[in-house]
Design an enzyme around this catalytic site. Structure first.
Site, PDB file in Angstrom:
ATOM      1  N   LEU A  41     -13.815  -4.705   5.567  1.00 43.74           N
ATOM      2  CA  LEU A  41     -14.266  -3.584   4.727  1.00 43.74           C
ATOM      3  C   LEU A  41     -13.498  -2.303   5.069  1.00 43.74           C
ATOM      4  O   LEU A  41     -14.069  -1.296   5.470  1.00 43.74           O
ATOM      5  CB  LEU A  41     -15.783  -3.369   4.848  1.00 43.74           C
ATOM      6  CG  LEU A  41     -16.645  -4.540   4.385  1.00 43.74           C
ATOM      7  CD1 LEU A  41     -18.129  -4.225   4.531  1.00 43.74           C
ATOM      8  CD2 LEU A  41     -16.331  -4.942   2.944  1.00 43.74           C
ATOM      9  N   GLU A  99      -3.197  -5.396   4.337  1.00 42.83           N
ATOM     10  CA  GLU A  99      -2.940  -4.056   3.838  1.00 42.83           C
ATOM     11  C   GLU A  99      -1.972  -4.282   2.687  1.00 42.83           C
ATOM     12  O   GLU A  99      -0.932  -4.922   2.861  1.00 42.83           O
ATOM     13  CB  GLU A  99      -2.308  -3.189   4.935  1.00 42.83           C
ATOM     14  CG  GLU A  99      -3.279  -2.781   6.018  1.00 42.83           C
ATOM     15  CD  GLU A  99      -4.361  -1.814   5.520  1.00 42.83           C
ATOM     16  OE1 GLU A  99      -4.145  -1.139   4.507  1.00 42.83           O
ATOM     17  OE2 GLU A  99      -5.440  -1.747   6.160  1.00 42.83           O
ATOM     18  N   THR A 146       3.436 -12.369  -1.776  1.00 43.54           N
ATOM     19  CA  THR A 146       3.896 -11.512  -2.860  1.00 43.54           C
ATOM     20  C   THR A 146       5.350 -11.800  -3.219  1.00 43.54           C
ATOM     21  O   THR A 146       6.114 -12.289  -2.368  1.00 43.54           O
ATOM     22  CB  THR A 146       3.759 -10.037  -2.405  1.00 43.54           C
ATOM     23  OG1 THR A 146       4.427  -9.192  -3.326  1.00 43.54           O
ATOM     24  CG2 THR A 146       4.376  -9.800  -1.028  1.00 43.54           C
ATOM     25  N   ASP A 147       5.720 -11.442  -4.442  1.00 41.27           N
ATOM     26  CA  ASP A 147       7.137 -11.576  -4.828  1.00 41.27           C
ATOM     27  C   ASP A 147       8.008 -10.517  -4.147  1.00 41.27           C
ATOM     28  O   ASP A 147       9.231 -10.606  -4.157  1.00 41.27           O
ATOM     29  CB  ASP A 147       7.296 -11.501  -6.354  1.00 41.27           C
ATOM     30  CG  ASP A 147       6.786 -10.201  -6.975  1.00 41.27           C
ATOM     31  OD1 ASP A 147       6.272  -9.344  -6.243  1.00 41.27           O
ATOM     32  OD2 ASP A 147       6.905 -10.053  -8.215  1.00 41.27           O
ATOM     33  N   TYR A 171       5.638  -2.799   3.882  1.00 42.90           N
ATOM     34  CA  TYR A 171       4.669  -3.773   3.345  1.00 42.90           C
ATOM     35  C   TYR A 171       5.336  -5.127   3.147  1.00 42.90           C
ATOM     36  O   TYR A 171       4.863  -6.150   3.652  1.00 42.90           O
ATOM     37  CB  TYR A 171       4.077  -3.266   2.017  1.00 42.90           C
ATOM     38  CG  TYR A 171       3.389  -4.356   1.215  1.00 42.90           C
ATOM     39  CD1 TYR A 171       2.200  -4.933   1.667  1.00 42.90           C
ATOM     40  CD2 TYR A 171       3.938  -4.830   0.017  1.00 42.90           C
ATOM     41  CE1 TYR A 171       1.573  -5.948   0.939  1.00 42.90           C
ATOM     42  CE2 TYR A 171       3.320  -5.834  -0.710  1.00 42.90           C
ATOM     43  CZ  TYR A 171       2.137  -6.398  -0.244  1.00 42.90           C
ATOM     44  OH  TYR A 171       1.528  -7.400  -0.964  1.00 42.90           O
ATOM     45  N   SER A 172       6.453  -5.142   2.404  1.00 45.43           N
ATOM     46  CA  SER A 172       7.040  -6.446   2.091  1.00 45.43           C
ATOM     47  C   SER A 172       7.618  -7.104   3.346  1.00 45.43           C
ATOM     48  O   SER A 172       7.600  -8.331   3.467  1.00 45.43           O
ATOM     49  CB  SER A 172       8.072  -6.343   0.972  1.00 45.43           C
ATOM     50  OG  SER A 172       9.042  -5.369   1.238  1.00 45.43           O
ATOM     51  N   SER A 174       6.274  -6.893   6.293  1.00 49.60           N
ATOM     52  CA  SER A 174       5.137  -7.482   7.016  1.00 49.60           C
ATOM     53  C   SER A 174       4.666  -8.766   6.322  1.00 49.60           C
ATOM     54  O   SER A 174       4.293  -9.735   6.971  1.00 49.60           O
ATOM     55  CB  SER A 174       3.986  -6.467   7.152  1.00 49.60           C
ATOM     56  OG  SER A 174       3.407  -6.190   5.893  1.00 49.60           O
ATOM     57  N   LYS A 175       4.716  -8.781   4.981  1.00 54.19           N
ATOM     58  CA  LYS A 175       4.320 -10.000   4.270  1.00 54.19           C
ATOM     59  C   LYS A 175       5.364 -11.106   4.483  1.00 54.19           C
ATOM     60  O   LYS A 175       5.015 -12.278   4.646  1.00 54.19           O
ATOM     61  CB  LYS A 175       4.150  -9.722   2.772  1.00 54.19           C
ATOM     62  CG  LYS A 175       2.978  -8.845   2.394  1.00 54.19           C
ATOM     63  CD  LYS A 175       1.610  -9.430   2.722  1.00 54.19           C
ATOM     64  CE  LYS A 175       1.219 -10.598   1.855  1.00 54.19           C
ATOM     65  NZ  LYS A 175      -0.195 -11.007   2.112  1.00 54.19           N
ATOM     66  N   LEU A 211      -0.981   1.183  -9.872  1.00 58.32           N
ATOM     67  CA  LEU A 211      -0.547   1.843 -11.115  1.00 58.32           C
ATOM     68  C   LEU A 211      -1.577   1.785 -12.259  1.00 58.32           C
ATOM     69  O   LEU A 211      -1.947   2.840 -12.802  1.00 58.32           O
ATOM     70  CB  LEU A 211       0.777   1.222 -11.594  1.00 58.32           C
ATOM     71  CG  LEU A 211       1.336   1.866 -12.863  1.00 58.32           C
ATOM     72  CD1 LEU A 211       1.862   3.261 -12.601  1.00 58.32           C
ATOM     73  CD2 LEU A 211       2.439   1.000 -13.477  1.00 58.32           C
ATOM     74  N   ASN A 270       7.866   0.527 -16.225  1.00 54.65           N
ATOM     75  CA  ASN A 270       6.633   1.290 -15.981  1.00 54.65           C
ATOM     76  C   ASN A 270       6.311   2.245 -17.125  1.00 54.65           C
ATOM     77  O   ASN A 270       5.161   2.361 -17.557  1.00 54.65           O
ATOM     78  CB  ASN A 270       6.769   2.093 -14.680  1.00 54.65           C
ATOM     79  CG  ASN A 270       6.806   1.191 -13.457  1.00 54.65           C
ATOM     80  OD1 ASN A 270       6.323   0.067 -13.488  1.00 54.65           O
ATOM     81  ND2 ASN A 270       7.397   1.681 -12.381  1.00 54.65           N
ATOM     82  N   HIS A 305      12.462   2.333  -3.532  1.00 50.73           N
ATOM     83  CA  HIS A 305      11.725   1.760  -4.670  1.00 50.73           C
ATOM     84  C   HIS A 305      12.464   0.565  -5.283  1.00 50.73           C
ATOM     85  O   HIS A 305      13.531   0.728  -5.890  1.00 50.73           O
ATOM     86  CB  HIS A 305      11.555   2.861  -5.724  1.00 50.73           C
ATOM     87  CG  HIS A 305      10.544   2.579  -6.767  1.00 50.73           C
ATOM     88  ND1 HIS A 305      10.191   3.500  -7.719  1.00 50.73           N
ATOM     89  CD2 HIS A 305       9.782   1.485  -7.008  1.00 50.73           C
ATOM     90  CE1 HIS A 305       9.271   3.001  -8.509  1.00 50.73           C
ATOM     91  NE2 HIS A 305       9.008   1.768  -8.091  1.00 50.73           N
TER      92      HIS A 305
END
Ligand code: NAD
Ligand code: DAU
Length: 366
Positions: A41, A99, A146-147, A171-172, A174-175, A211, A270, A305
């Protein structure tokens, strides 16, 4: 077909996990087992999203046939995780906990390394220890990824299951690290694993830092609509229930040691996505679309990005017979309807840490 009896769902109070638990318990007659939801949580987790499930399937239901158990804890806590394996005789793990937000990983990577790398390691090692003297034919550790591990595409081409990893954000990275650990546990210790790499999800219960829900709520509240860079980055959007039906297909029929790409075959710039969303929200909420479009602001780009993601999901379609069911138009309509109807959920999830974080990092832009 695997028989899945005692399923440990990690991160089941987050966006995709909440939808997964609802689908499995309410709309999947083939699943007759129990779900144990282990969630810390964090700011992104909300136990209230499962209040109906708790009532119908939890310990307090009056029939004495509980099938849903919530366990508040951290996936990095080895002794707690071990206790759960024993307490519920876990035979299946579906590992959603993470995360998950790229912007946060740029501002503060440490939590991503702890949860996504160390947490995944802890779960893998606890599963290995608990299952080591048993028949692994009826065990499964399914890892949700994730991709983004594949990096960024140019104008053409697709990510396949054999695309080399090239993560570019904390993030990517770590994944990607967690994916490698999952495969290493299969090759080294024979742990029965499957892995899926999915593109951008959208739908009910998504935390409003991502987004689509961010833009919906900002439109409704008359706030600016912040577009990063030139707005031409491309994402491949899939409705959350289509992602989860793919996860379920892998859990039932996926070959251990294999990975499966999941995507929407639905690429959008986007800025074009935002334009479509403005049309839908304006109509449903009776807003002036011209005024809403006037709220678009181009802001500083996200560092590093990734330009374009696009998934080739022909393997899961061909080998497991999975297919998407929700068109983008229908999915966006359902999503907007859900956010319009669930203001109490929105107020609840935004009342705590998230608002403080937005104020600190974006000066209240979110
Ligand atoms: P989310 O941020 O909405 O939810 C994450 C959940 O994990 C929360 O309930 C949180 O409380 C819990 N959690 C975080 N750290 C934990 C810890 N240390 N111990 C226990 N619980 C913890 O994320 P999401 O969007 O639902 O994503 C779920 C998974 O799917 C993640 O692994 C993510 O990388 C992956 N994924 C997400 C998307 C997407 O578009 N959202 C796409 C592809 C893959
Ligand atoms: O591709 C799968 C990934 O999709 C998941 O692994 C992640 O957990 C999930 O968060 C998502 O990552 P993205 O970074 O693609 O999602 P996000 O919603 O943050 O951003 C989508 C695109 O929109 C991206 O190009 C950045 C842009 N963006 C985002 C926000 C929040 C904006 O232009 N403005 C914004 O305010």
């Amino acid at each position: 077909m695997r028989t899945l009896s005692n399923v440990l769902v990690t991160g089941g109070a987050g966006f995709i996990g909440v939808n997964f638990i609802h689908t499995l318990l309410n709309r999947t007659p083939a699943f007759t087992g129990r779900i144990i939801n282990l969630d810390a949580l964090t700011y992104a987790g909300n136990a209230a999203s499962l209040a109906d499930i708790e009532k119908q399937f939890g310990n307090s239901n009056t029939t004495g046939t509980a099938r849903y158990f919530f366990e508040h804890g951290n996936i990095c806590d080895r002794s707690f995780v071990e206790t759960l394996f024993k307490k519920y005789d876990i035979d299946t793990v579906v590992h959603f906990a993470a995360e998950s937000h790229v912007d946060r990983s740029i501002l503060g990577p440490e939590a991503f390394i702890k949860t996504n790398v160390m947490g995944t390691f802890t779960l893998l090692d606890a599963a290995r220890a608990y299952w080591q003297n048993s028949n692994t034919a009826d065990k499964l550790f399914h890892h949700i990824s994730t991709d983004e591990v594949y990096g960024s595409l140019g104008e053409t081409g697709y990510f396949t299951e054999t695309t080399a990893y090239d993560p570019r954000s904390p993030y990517s990275a770590s994944k990607a690290s967690s994916d490698h650990l999952v495969m290493a546990y299969h090759h080294t210790y024979g742990l029965p694993v499957t892995l899926s790499n999915c593109s951008n999800n959208y739908g009910p219960f998504q935390f409003p830092e991502k987004l689509i829900p961010l833009m919906i709520l900002n439109m409704l509240e008359g706030k600016p609509l912040p577009v990063y860079g030139d707005g031409k980055n491309i994402r491949d959007w899939v409705y959350v229930e289509d992602h989860n039906s793919a996860v379920w297909a892998v859990m039932q029929k996926g070959v251990t040691g294999e990975k499966y790409n999941i995507g929407g075959e639905n690429e959008w710039e986007n800025i074009k996505l935002l334009d479509t969303l403005i049309g839908i929200v304006s109509e449903k909420a009776r807003l002036d679309p011209v005024k809403v479009r006037g709220a678009i602001i181009y802001v500083k780009d996200r560092p590093g990005h990734d330009r374009r993601y696009a998934i080739d999901c022909s393997k899961i379609k061909r080998e497991l017979g999975w297919q998407r069911e929700v068109s983008f138009e229908a999915g966006l309509e359902k999503t907007v309807d859900w956010y319009l109807a669930n203001t109490a959920w929105i107020d609840g999830i935004r009342s705590g840490e998230y608002q403080k974080w937005v104020e600190r990092n974006y000066g209240g832009r979110g």
